[in-house]
Design an enzyme around this catalytic site. Structure first.
Site, PDB file in Angstrom:
ATOM      1  N   ARG A 175      -4.215 -28.119 -13.653  1.00 30.02           N
ATOM      2  CA  ARG A 175      -4.956 -27.040 -14.331  1.00 30.02           C
ATOM      3  C   ARG A 175      -6.282 -26.665 -13.649  1.00 30.02           C
ATOM      4  NH1 ARG A 175      -0.702 -27.318 -15.594  1.00 30.02           N
ATOM      5  NH2 ARG A 175       0.216 -27.790 -17.609  1.00 30.02           N
ATOM      6  N   SER A 224      -4.106 -25.029 -25.180  1.00 29.76           N
ATOM      7  CA  SER A 224      -4.747 -26.351 -25.136  1.00 29.76           C
ATOM      8  C   SER A 224      -6.199 -26.214 -24.704  1.00 29.76           C
ATOM      9  CB  SER A 224      -4.017 -27.255 -24.152  1.00 29.76           C
ATOM     10  OG  SER A 224      -2.714 -27.486 -24.631  1.00 29.76           O
ATOM     11  N   GLU A 294     -10.074 -27.637 -20.634  1.00 30.53           N
ATOM     12  CA  GLU A 294      -9.190 -26.829 -19.779  1.00 30.53           C
ATOM     13  C   GLU A 294      -9.641 -25.367 -19.864  1.00 30.53           C
ATOM     14  OE1 GLU A 294      -4.887 -27.291 -20.359  1.00 30.53           O
ATOM     15  OE2 GLU A 294      -4.664 -25.140 -20.022  1.00 30.53           O
TER      16      GLU A 294
HETATM   17  C1  LIG Z   1      -0.770 -19.891 -27.344  1.00 29.96           C
HETATM   18  C2  LIG Z   1      -1.136 -20.294 -25.930  1.00 29.96           C
HETATM   19  C3  LIG Z   1      -0.326 -21.163 -25.232  1.00 29.96           C
HETATM   20  C4  LIG Z   1      -0.656 -21.546 -23.939  1.00 29.96           C
HETATM   21  N1  LIG Z   1       0.165 -22.404 -23.276  1.00 29.96           N
HETATM   22  C5  LIG Z   1      -0.124 -22.766 -22.019  1.00 29.96           C
HETATM   23  C6  LIG Z   1       0.736 -23.655 -21.291  1.00 29.96           C
HETATM   24  O1  LIG Z   1       1.784 -24.079 -21.771  1.00 29.96           O
HETATM   25  N2  LIG Z   1       0.388 -24.013 -20.041  1.00 29.96           N
HETATM   26  C7  LIG Z   1      -0.760 -23.554 -19.440  1.00 29.96           C
HETATM   27  O2  LIG Z   1      -1.039 -23.917 -18.297  1.00 29.96           O
HETATM   28  N3  LIG Z   1      -1.594 -22.718 -20.109  1.00 29.96           N
HETATM   29  C8  LIG Z   1      -1.300 -22.308 -21.363  1.00 29.96           C
HETATM   30  N4  LIG Z   1      -2.147 -21.458 -22.026  1.00 29.96           N
HETATM   31  C9  LIG Z   1      -3.405 -21.022 -21.375  1.00 29.96           C
HETATM   32  C10 LIG Z   1      -3.299 -19.708 -20.560  1.00 29.96           C
HETATM   33  O3  LIG Z   1      -2.235 -18.897 -21.023  1.00 29.96           O
HETATM   34  C11 LIG Z   1      -3.117 -19.994 -19.058  1.00 29.96           C
HETATM   35  O4  LIG Z   1      -4.193 -20.738 -18.529  1.00 29.96           O
HETATM   36  C12 LIG Z   1      -2.998 -18.679 -18.268  1.00 29.96           C
HETATM   37  O5  LIG Z   1      -2.661 -18.984 -16.942  1.00 29.96           O
HETATM   38  C13 LIG Z   1      -4.269 -17.847 -18.253  1.00 29.96           C
HETATM   39  O6  LIG Z   1      -3.944 -16.568 -17.717  1.00 29.96           O
HETATM   40  P1  LIG Z   1      -4.808 -15.277 -18.103  1.00 29.96           P
HETATM   41  O7  LIG Z   1      -4.263 -14.142 -17.336  1.00 29.96           O
HETATM   42  O8  LIG Z   1      -4.855 -15.109 -19.559  1.00 29.96           O
HETATM   43  O9  LIG Z   1      -6.212 -15.709 -17.521  1.00 29.96           O
HETATM   44  P2  LIG Z   1      -7.644 -15.516 -18.212  1.00 29.96           P
HETATM   45  O10 LIG Z   1      -7.703 -16.339 -19.439  1.00 29.96           O
HETATM   46  O11 LIG Z   1      -7.966 -14.085 -18.317  1.00 29.96           O
HETATM   47  O12 LIG Z   1      -8.555 -16.213 -17.108  1.00 29.96           O
HETATM   48  C14 LIG Z   1      -8.467 -17.607 -16.882  1.00 29.96           C
HETATM   49  C15 LIG Z   1      -9.172 -17.939 -15.562  1.00 29.96           C
HETATM   50  O13 LIG Z   1      -8.492 -17.309 -14.485  1.00 29.96           O
HETATM   51  C16 LIG Z   1      -9.380 -16.461 -13.764  1.00 29.96           C
HETATM   52  N5  LIG Z   1      -8.599 -15.315 -13.288  1.00 29.96           N
HETATM   53  C17 LIG Z   1      -7.832 -14.457 -14.018  1.00 29.96           C
HETATM   54  N6  LIG Z   1      -7.223 -13.583 -13.198  1.00 29.96           N
HETATM   55  C18 LIG Z   1      -7.612 -13.899 -11.940  1.00 29.96           C
HETATM   56  C19 LIG Z   1      -7.319 -13.368 -10.651  1.00 29.96           C
HETATM   57  N7  LIG Z   1      -6.488 -12.342 -10.472  1.00 29.96           N
HETATM   58  N8  LIG Z   1      -7.903 -13.947  -9.567  1.00 29.96           N
HETATM   59  C20 LIG Z   1      -8.744 -14.996  -9.708  1.00 29.96           C
HETATM   60  N9  LIG Z   1      -9.046 -15.545 -10.898  1.00 29.96           N
HETATM   61  C21 LIG Z   1      -8.496 -14.999 -11.998  1.00 29.96           C
HETATM   62  C22 LIG Z   1     -10.480 -16.101 -14.756  1.00 29.96           C
HETATM   63  O14 LIG Z   1     -11.674 -15.729 -14.074  1.00 29.96           O
HETATM   64  C23 LIG Z   1     -10.615 -17.405 -15.506  1.00 29.96           C
HETATM   65  O15 LIG Z   1     -11.378 -18.314 -14.746  1.00 29.96           O
HETATM   66  C24 LIG Z   1      -1.837 -21.042 -23.321  1.00 29.96           C
HETATM   67  C25 LIG Z   1      -2.646 -20.142 -24.023  1.00 29.96           C
HETATM   68  C26 LIG Z   1      -2.290 -19.758 -25.309  1.00 29.96           C
HETATM   69  C27 LIG Z   1      -3.169 -18.776 -26.027  1.00 29.96           C
END
Ligand SMILES: Cc1cc2nc3c(=O)[nH]c(=O)nc-3n(C[C@H](O)[C@H](O)[C@H](O)COP(=O)(O)OP(=O)(O)OC[C@H]3O[C@@H](n4cnc5c(N)ncnc54)[C@H](O)[C@@H]3O)c2cc1C
Length: 304
Positions: A175, A224, A294
């Protein structure tokens, strides 16, 4: 004087540029103060042009679907680039890899790869973020992790230069992905195994059913909150500390999954951050384990 001392104006770019835009509606916690400027690029060229026009040193923050972000109530200074609904190209390449732009939702990647008769991306099905967010977080589930299937990535830097990189250029851990500053993910080429569409679809169905059983999918959360410590589970440690259901303001440790904090309606980022600190402190005191968050906590405290 450098040509990039001027801020981009809406008429110079094709995408949407909003000023002082509250970010709560763009995060899965439904929480977050305003972005000084929020930019939704029309496409990749528009994004590059926008970056080239930014004043040198202008702070730039990227977000995808905001599903792993706690944005503080005071918001984010500078520019926030949001890929929600943008940068959504995805296709199979001649060399067999799958090209996915940063704004494509993970669930679409899982489905598309299955339809192409490729296996290995099914774990993406229940991750409610974008490809860009998954690359940054090394998102994973049910034994699969993003960087296990990455062949190469395209990055863009603050001058708008596009750079191709591969896994060796990064410090990739559970992560977290670090090692390269001031560059962001534009796209990835995924390398998958040959599989069978029907098997992938079954796998996806089973993973989603498992998730619905264990997670509070009907309440705003960020998934998480804490990383699992080596050989243990954050949820087990929090539950063993009798913290399920514990509340601060509108933030509550989920009754269904102890590693989730839910917004019961009117939670502020301050409530969530206070609850995170409380849980961390109690688990350290009661279980002797130092939990690491995380969730990415960004932005400024509110002055009020
Ligand atoms: C109900 C629920 C269940 C989830 N289950 C999981 C799971 O099973 N496993 C898991 O790993 N995560 C899980 N997550 C967390 C989340 O979905 C992941 O971490 C996901 O990868 C975040 O993607 P995002 O586009 O929403 O990123 P954001 O939340 O918008 O950003 C997260 C980070 O990524 C950076 N970022 C975003 N886009 C870019 C880019 N293009 N280039 C560089 N940096 C960037 C942001 O600056 C920030 O630091 C869950 C979340 C929820 C709400």
């Amino acid at each position: 004087m450098s040509a990039c001392l001027i801020k981009p104006m809406q008429n110079e770019i094709k995408g949407r540029l909003l000023e002082n835009e509250p970010l709560a509606k763009y995060t899965s916690w439904r929480i977050g103060g305003p972005a000084e400027q929020l930019f939704f690029p029309a496409d990749r060229n528009d994004l590059v042009k926008f970056l080239q026009m930014l004043p040198e040193g202008e702070p730039v923050f990227w977000m995808g679907l905001g599903s792993n972000l706690l944005i503080r109530d005071g918001g984010i200074a500078g520019v926030v680039i949001n890929t929600r609904g943008r940068l959504k190209a995805m296709h199979r390449c001649e060399d067999g890899t799958v090209y996915v732009e940063a704004g494509v939702p993970c669930a679409h990647v899982a489905r598309f790869c299955g339809e192409q008769g490729l296996t290995g991306a099914e774990f993406f099905a229940g991750i409610p973020g974008t490809m860009g967010g998954a690359l940054k977080m090394n998102a994973g589930a049910f034994g699969g992790e993003t960087w296990d299937i990455v062949n190469s990535v395209e990055m863009v830097n603050s001058q708008g230069d596009v750079i191709r990189r591969n896994a060796e250029d990064f410090d990739i851990k559970y992560r977290s992905v670090n090692g390269i500053e001031n560059e962001w993910f534009l796209a990835a080429n995924l390398q998958l195994e040959l599989g069978e569409t029907a098997l992938s679809q079954e796998k996806i169905k089973a993973l989603l059913a498992k998730r619905n059983l264990s997670q509070p999918t009907n309440q705003p959360s960020c998934g998480s909150v804490f990383k699992n410590p080596a050989g243990d589970f954050a949820a087990r440690l929090i539950e063993a500390s009798a913290l399920k259901g514990y509340r601060i303001g509108g933030a509550q440790v989920s009754e269904k999954h102890a590693n989730f904090i839910v917004n019961t309606g009117l939670a502020t980022a301050r409530d969530i951050e206070a609850l995170i600190a409380y849980v961390k402190n109690e688990v350290a005191k009661q279980q002797g384990v130092d939990l690491e968050t995380e969730v990415c906590i960004v932005g400024q405290e509110s002055q009020q």
